[in-house]
Every structure is written in C-alpha cells, then in structure tokens.
Design a protein around this motif. Sequence first.
Motif, PDB file in Angstrom:
ATOM      1  N   ALA A 609       6.175  36.727  38.667  1.00  0.00           N
ATOM      2  CA  ALA A 609       6.850  36.196  39.842  1.00  0.00           C
ATOM      3  C   ALA A 609       5.930  36.366  41.031  1.00  0.00           C
ATOM      4  CB  ALA A 609       8.144  36.951  40.076  1.00  0.00           C
ATOM      5  N   VAL A 610       5.667  35.287  41.682  1.00  0.00           N
ATOM      6  CA  VAL A 610       4.778  35.380  42.826  1.00  0.00           C
ATOM      7  C   VAL A 610       5.503  34.852  44.039  1.00  0.00           C
ATOM      8  CG1 VAL A 610       2.513  34.781  43.727  1.00  0.00           C
ATOM      9  CG2 VAL A 610       2.877  34.924  41.279  1.00  0.00           C
ATOM     10  N   GLY A 611       5.321  35.492  45.122  1.00  0.00           N
ATOM     11  CA  GLY A 611       5.981  34.966  46.309  1.00  0.00           C
ATOM     12  C   GLY A 611       5.652  35.793  47.512  1.00  0.00           C
ATOM     13  N   ALA A 612       6.185  35.370  48.623  1.00  0.00           N
ATOM     14  CA  ALA A 612       5.908  36.105  49.852  1.00  0.00           C
ATOM     15  C   ALA A 612       7.190  36.733  50.328  1.00  0.00           C
ATOM     16  CB  ALA A 612       5.377  35.178  50.919  1.00  0.00           C
ATOM     17  N   ARG A 613       7.055  37.826  51.019  1.00  0.00           N
ATOM     18  CA  ARG A 613       8.220  38.434  51.613  1.00  0.00           C
ATOM     19  C   ARG A 613       8.763  37.522  52.679  1.00  0.00           C
ATOM     20  NH1 ARG A 613       8.293  44.480  53.387  1.00  0.00           N
ATOM     21  NH2 ARG A 613       7.086  43.661  55.091  1.00  0.00           N
ATOM     22  N   GLU A 619       2.265  36.654  51.667  1.00  0.00           N
ATOM     23  CA  GLU A 619       1.610  37.870  51.259  1.00  0.00           C
ATOM     24  C   GLU A 619       0.921  37.635  49.922  1.00  0.00           C
ATOM     25  OE1 GLU A 619       3.146  40.769  49.054  1.00  0.00           O
ATOM     26  OE2 GLU A 619       1.091  41.468  49.272  1.00  0.00           O
ATOM     27  N   ALA A 621       0.363  34.426  46.655  1.00  0.00           N
ATOM     28  CA  ALA A 621       0.477  33.016  46.301  1.00  0.00           C
ATOM     29  C   ALA A 621      -0.299  32.055  47.197  1.00  0.00           C
ATOM     30  CB  ALA A 621       1.930  32.565  46.282  1.00  0.00           C
TER      31      ALA A 621
ATOM     32  N   ALA B 150      -2.161  42.846  51.601  1.00  0.00           N
ATOM     33  CA  ALA B 150      -3.188  42.464  52.563  1.00  0.00           C
ATOM     34  C   ALA B 150      -2.520  42.173  53.900  1.00  0.00           C
ATOM     35  CB  ALA B 150      -3.920  41.233  52.069  1.00  0.00           C
ATOM     36  N   VAL B 152      -1.031  40.945  57.308  1.00  0.00           N
ATOM     37  CA  VAL B 152      -0.545  39.667  57.798  1.00  0.00           C
ATOM     38  C   VAL B 152      -0.616  39.709  59.322  1.00  0.00           C
ATOM     39  CG1 VAL B 152       1.386  38.084  57.820  1.00  0.00           C
ATOM     40  CG2 VAL B 152       1.054  39.599  55.882  1.00  0.00           C
ATOM     41  N   TYR B 186      12.482  42.709  35.708  1.00  0.00           N
ATOM     42  CA  TYR B 186      12.505  41.408  36.361  1.00  0.00           C
ATOM     43  C   TYR B 186      13.916  41.064  36.819  1.00  0.00           C
ATOM     44  CZ  TYR B 186      11.388  36.527  37.201  1.00  0.00           C
ATOM     45  OH  TYR B 186      11.183  35.314  37.797  1.00  0.00           O
ATOM     46  N   LEU B 191      13.333  39.972  40.708  1.00  0.00           N
ATOM     47  CA  LEU B 191      12.000  39.555  41.131  1.00  0.00           C
ATOM     48  C   LEU B 191      11.868  38.047  41.248  1.00  0.00           C
ATOM     49  CD1 LEU B 191       9.546  41.978  39.316  1.00  0.00           C
ATOM     50  CD2 LEU B 191      10.639  42.164  41.519  1.00  0.00           C
ATOM     51  N   ARG B 194      11.726  35.217  46.102  1.00  0.00           N
ATOM     52  CA  ARG B 194      10.373  35.098  46.620  1.00  0.00           C
ATOM     53  C   ARG B 194       9.992  36.350  47.411  1.00  0.00           C
ATOM     54  NH1 ARG B 194       6.719  31.209  47.160  1.00  0.00           N
ATOM     55  NH2 ARG B 194       5.478  31.152  49.069  1.00  0.00           N
ATOM     56  N   GLY B 195       8.885  36.945  47.048  1.00  0.00           N
ATOM     57  CA  GLY B 195       8.408  38.097  47.798  1.00  0.00           C
ATOM     58  C   GLY B 195       9.013  39.416  47.374  1.00  0.00           C
ATOM     59  N   ALA B 196       9.879  39.382  46.382  1.00  0.00           N
ATOM     60  CA  ALA B 196      10.506  40.636  45.974  1.00  0.00           C
ATOM     61  C   ALA B 196       9.505  41.532  45.264  1.00  0.00           C
ATOM     62  CB  ALA B 196      11.686  40.369  45.072  1.00  0.00           C
ATOM     63  N   GLY B 197       8.504  40.916  44.661  1.00  0.00           N
ATOM     64  CA  GLY B 197       7.523  41.720  43.954  1.00  0.00           C
ATOM     65  C   GLY B 197       6.919  40.925  42.830  1.00  0.00           C
ATOM     66  N   ILE B 198       5.868  41.437  42.232  1.00  0.00           N
ATOM     67  CA  ILE B 198       5.293  40.753  41.088  1.00  0.00           C
ATOM     68  C   ILE B 198       5.167  41.745  39.941  1.00  0.00           C
ATOM     69  CG2 ILE B 198       3.984  39.189  42.582  1.00  0.00           C
ATOM     70  CD1 ILE B 198       1.470  40.628  41.780  1.00  0.00           C
ATOM     71  N   ILE B 199       5.150  41.199  38.758  1.00  0.00           N
ATOM     72  CA  ILE B 199       5.025  42.066  37.592  1.00  0.00           C
ATOM     73  C   ILE B 199       4.008  41.443  36.651  1.00  0.00           C
ATOM     74  CG2 ILE B 199       6.998  40.961  36.443  1.00  0.00           C
ATOM     75  CD1 ILE B 199       7.650  43.756  35.291  1.00  0.00           C
TER      76      ILE B 199
END
Lengths: 644, 222
Positions: A609-613, A619, A621, B150, B152, B186, B191, B194-199
């Motif tokens: 799952a990729v996304g931004a906060r 952040e 993607a 990173a 912002v 997940y 997840l 959007r933005g909740a996290g990646i796995i």
Amino acid sequence: MSMLRQKFNEVTRSLLPVMALVLVLAFTVVRPEAEIIWRFLLGSALLLVGLAIFLLGVDLGMNPIGDYMAVEVATSKSKFKIGAIAFLLGFLVTVAEPDLLILGYQVQNASGGAIGAQMMVYLVSAGVGVLIMFGTFRLLAGRSFPLFMALAYAGILVLSLFVSEEFLAISFDSSGATTGALTTPFILALSAGLSRVKGGQTAEEDTFGMVGVMSAGPMYALMLMSILTGQKHIQGEAAEFAVQQGGVFGPLLHYLPQEFLGSLIALLPLTAFFFLLNFIHFKAPRREIARIVRGLVYTLVGLTIFLTGVYSGFLDMGQLIGRSVAARHGWLLPVVGFFIGMIVVLVEPAVIVLGQQIEETTGGRIPAKIIKATLSIGVALAVMLSMLRIMIPEVKLWHFLLPGFLTAVILSFRSDPVFVGIAYDAGGVASGPMTATFVLAFAQGAAAMIPGANVLVDGFGVIAMVAMAPVLSLMIVGAVFRRKSRALPHKEEKPMPVSQPLPLGRVELYDCVVAIVNRGLADRAVALAREAGAGGATILHGRSAGSHGVRVFNIEIQKEKEIIFWLTDARISRAIASRLHEQLELGGEGGGAVFTMPSGAQGLDIPVAVGARPGTAGETAAHPGEISTAEEMMPEMGEEEEEK
Amino acid sequence: MTTGSAIYIILDRGKANGLMQRAREIGVRQGTIFLGEGTMSSPILEFFGINRTQKEVVLVAAPEQTAQQLYQMLREQFHMHRRYHGIAFSVPYRRYDPQAAEEGELPGRDLNAPYVCIMTVLERGLGAECMKLARAAGARGGTIVHAHGAGVPQGVVFPLNIEPQKDILMIVTRRGQAPAIRRAIYEGMRLERRGAGIIFALPVTRTLGLYEERQQEKAVKP
C-alpha cells in the motif's frame, strides 16, 4: 529485560559509588550515630526505587506531552500564538516548582519582606517564559545558537555589574532551583519535539540547548528586580543546623506527605494545560492518553519517593560530612569535594534523562558515557574549587564564573554544534535536586566550621559553580571532538546525467533500495532518487561501526549515518542505485553504500500500500498511477504463492 | 554489482559496539548500527506500560564467505542460538559497485527463502498496536525502529521541513505464516487508506536465534 529493570540497573550503577564513598567517609572520618547511617541506607533505597519509577514516568508521560506541545507550537498559524504558547509553557512549568518557592521565602526573610516570595516566583517564571519564547523563535527561525547564548550571557554580564555579590549568588541559585527534577526533563522533551518537527540538517543540534536558554531567565528576572527595586543587600544566616530527630523513620514520615504535595502541585499546571489543549485541539487517542496518565502517575510517585529519600537520608549526611572533614582535616576538603562532585552528579535525574536523549537523538553516535564522564569531571572540579573558595576568603565567586563562562562562550563558536547545545544544557541539568541538597549541605556544613566563611554566600556559590563548570568542560570536549573529526572534503557536483525514461506498464516486481549515507545527506539522496523515479522514502538514524571513528578519552565516537529505504519498481532500482552512487560519491572516502534487495514477491498475497498522509502531500508514491490499487501490484506473485 | 547477504543482528542495547569489534577481526570492515525497541507479550507489563525493551540493530553487509564466519561467531561467542541472546538474519542483496562486472539475476529472487522479514512502516506510536495484530496472526516477536519520512517542506510561519515521524516494525517469520500476518496487519491497521503506511517483505535466507528455530533444534535433539 523489561524497561523497569533497565532503569533499575541504570540507577544502581550510578548510586553504588555514591553509597560506597559516603559509607567509607562515615566509618573513617565522620563517625555519626548509627541512626544516621541507617537513615542514609534507607534513603538510598528510596532514591533507587523512586528514581527508577520517575525515569519511567518521564518516558511514558513527559516525553509525549513535550512532543504534542512541540507540534502545537511549531505548526501554529501566527507568530503571536507561537510566542504565547511557548511563554505559557515556560511559565507554567516553573511557577509550581517547590524549590523556587522555598528560595522565595528565604529571599523574603533575608530582605526583610521587601521582596515577596510569591512575587519572586512569578517574576522568575515570567523570566523563564520569555527566554523559552525567544529560544523557540531562535530554533524555528534557524538562527545561530552560539550567538544567541553569547548575547544572553553578555546581557547577564552587563546586569551583574550593577548587583551585589549576594544577589549574584541568589540569581544563580534561582536558576539552579528552576532547572529542577520536573522542569528539565519536560524542557528537554519539548526542544527534542520542536527540533524533530522542524527537521532538516540541524535537527540534531537543535535538540539540545533549551535548558541552557531557560536557565538564563531567572537570572535576568532577579537581577532586573534587584536593580529596579534598589534592593542590593541580603543579610542573614542560613538556618541553624540540627540533626533531625525522630529515629530512623521519623524524617521519612515528615517529608513524605510534604514532598507528595510539592510534586503534585509542581505537576498540576502543566498537566492541566495539556489536558485543556487535548480537549479542544489534539484529541489524542484514548490509548495514548491512558499511557500518558500512567506516565504522569509514575512521575508523581517516583518523584515523591526520590525526594523523600534524598531529604530524609542525604541532607544530614551531607552536613555532617562537611562539618567533620572541615573540623578535623581541613586540607582534605577539596579532595573530598572533588570525589563527591564527581559521583553525586550521576544520580541527578536530569543527567540520566539527558544521557538517554543524547543516545536517542544521535543514534548512539555520541555515547552517553562520554557526556557523563565529562560532566563528572566538570562538577568535581567545581565542588573542589568551591571548597578552596570557602577556605580562602580572598577568592571570590566571580573569579571563577567570569573566566569560566567567557571561555565557554568563545569555545562555543569552535565546538561541535551538538556539543554546544548539550554543554549549555549541562549547567542546568547538573544543578538538580542532588546538588541542591547533598552537595549544598556538604558545602554549608564546611562553611559553618571554617571561620570567616559566609554560609549564605559561600553555600549558594556552590550551585553557581556546578552550573558553570560542566558547560566549560563539555565545550572543551566538543572543541577537541571537532578538531579531531575531519570534515569531509567538499567536492564539486558532477553534471546530472539525463534521467532515463521510466519503464511503462504496471510494476511487477519490487526492490527495496537501501542507501547508507553520512548524516545530513538524506535530503539530497531522496531528491536524487526521486529524479530517477523513486517514490517517498523512510529514513532512520544510525551510526557507523567502521574503523574511522574518532576516539576521545578512549571512547570511540562513531560517524553518524542515515539509512534510507525506498520501495521501487525492480526495473528502475539499478538506475536509482547508480545515480545515488555517482552523485553522492558513495564508496569513496566517506563511506556509504547502496544496496538493492528483492522484496514483496515473497509469500505475500496483499500488495504494497503506497500513499501519502492526508495533508502532508506526497510522502510516498512518485508514480501513483502505477502503484495505487491493490490488485495491480503483484497478481502473479500472489497466485503463485497460493498454489504452493 | 556485487552480491552477498545483508545481515541484521538484533541485540540488547549497548552490546553492538563489542560485537562489531569482534566482527572486525573476521574481516567485516563496515557496519551500521541503529537503535530499536523490542516488543514483549505480557499483559501485566503492558498494564504498567513497560512492555518495551531497548535494542540495537546492527546491519552488516558481507559476502557469503564472511557471512558464514560471522554466523559461527554469533553462535559460539554470543550464544545467539539460545534464548534472550539476540537474533540474526540474512537478506540477500546486490551492492552497487561500478568496478565489479555486470552480473545478472540476484540469488534471492527465485530462491525459496525459508523465512521472510515483513517490514511495516507506520505512523509513530502505532508500532506496538501493529505488533499485537501480528502476534494474533502467529508472529512471535518484532522489533520497532523509530524513523521519519522524507521532509515535506511546509512553511507555516517559519519555513519548516516537517518530517513525519514513523515507526518501522520488523518481523521475521516463517514463509508460510507471512501471508496471514501480512493480511492481519494490512486489514487491522487499515493500510488501504492513503498514507496510513506501507508494508513489504524481504526474503530471509538464514536465521539464528528465532523461536521457531529453537523449537526445531529441540525437536531434532532427543
């Protein structure tokens, strides 16, 4: 090993030398009644338990509150609001400090009621508030910290020309009383939070220094008060000393309710402010709040037990040691003072908290050991010189303070930036409850037995010395450290190669690209990788265990590294790696490396799952069109896995 | 490109420097150390809020030969095959090295790695909750590392580079269990937002000191 046991171990390690020294002195020189020794042993046990619980409370309660407050301050919409909250925090954390009120009454009595105790407490708190406000603006605006502190101290120097020596000593003492067991950890947490929110290359050095900033506040407040009200002289003697009565447990029962109340009152304003802001603004999850409340309870209980132990067990012992040594072996005073200073400072709660914070922030690069060793030596010398000053009346307090602070300020411009903040903090951190009771009692005991010494002035002078010496000693180590750590030669930037076009089509395989670079280069690395098609990155701090560490006092100071993780399309991972390698000169003198690891295709049926906060925009993607939906990601892999 | 294994060694805080000194003797020249937190499953400790342990994570990149020696050292001198002595695991990697000859496929992509390391990047503070979910789905233990995203750029009043604070949760588990754990995380951590996290997961070719491994050893030894 659980957290609590870790804290116990840590406290025990610093407490055992203190107990050994005191017991040796007790059985050779002092020979007090058995009752006093039992009280000391009981006090030590309470100190151990209380401090361990308190440290836990700081971890669970104070640090998160500091974090929340920092975010609130830094992301405020107007300068006025930033200033107001920062001021309030400084004011609230100081106003309820019990030590400050005690000092207030002392000053009230000594000045014949011209200065009210409450008035003084408010003034000092306002002083702290103003300095915290300026300190916050300094941090957020990114101005030079050494310059800021140099100006702050220059102001104090100018004011000190107009006040009497007694008032100078009281001013320093009020600064010591302000940086108490509760305020220091909170201000440390607040500035750590602020620097984390601000981020960037100076995040690490910005973490420290706020306690140093704050300790200038009371001095300004009191000196200005002295000048404006024309109150110049303070007479009076410290209260007549008498060993506390009531058997082994008497003092304990006397202090326990008193310290509980004092700690509770000290905690209340800040807690109330936090919950108020939480109610109208943060709305932290209940789990988090439960944790913070638990932490606050630990803080309260731990602090109560700790202070009870210190007051009931250490106060008499300190006085007696000072008196006996001064009476029987006067020449031994500086030596005993040296050792007491050296080991007692390590039991200061704030010193332990600072040590942890240094290790966390620098990823272990600057070991807490080296800071504690330097602090020890600084405080040892401070107490030793104070003893000399008590013995030789011609030597004045400012003979040490002026050159000491002057050297420190000059060195601060040539010292390693992280050390500068730590050094200015160390003054406030070292002059905590242990110094204010045990070391002060020792000095007052000695002063009482030496003809010509003034208990009030000489006694207070000790705290001023303890607040100065570590600043200087850490500054020196910081300067040595900077000289030794060779700056990386600056290299010309190579022309950017033209980015290769991104492969089309959906991503089938993922690689995890890991780059290890020197601290401060992460932002550039992320930008470079982004140009080569990578998405967002996750960064963590570590340290290099290579062979190019700098050794100071035989403790290796390692290079700090940043480790950056990207999750990228396997088809472009090589391009990213080569770009990073060439542009950042990895593999050269400075070390650093890029790895790629296969990922995601191993036994996992739900894709990445990729996304931004929400709100912080992008952040992760970089090519969201390709990695947005679940099913698109690695369908083959998932099916393959299920077949097995 | 050169290949080898990236070896992660997780041990109690304060022991990493000693380990690296020993490792240097067998030819490991470079290593990176970062701080982590262990997780423990104990309802009592959790009630008191003290269910965390302080750990250090050492990341060493070594060619196959050295890795062999390193594992031997970890077993013999650091007793990592025993309980509470730390764990180690290997992830195959390619190291970017322009001098080395071009070389094709990595020995890990098609390999049937016996274990996988599931890495979850979450918002700060959610690591422990995530571990709970993973544990319910069969994971034995995990390590939390504090990290940040990173920066912002975000000027409010002052030009700030807000760095979102993150927790990385690393769980090493048997390959067969991985899908269940991954699904639990997940879905449990939602997840898909959007933005909740990646796995993601990394193949693990070799481990030392894992609970499962000790069980196996016990089973083999009568």
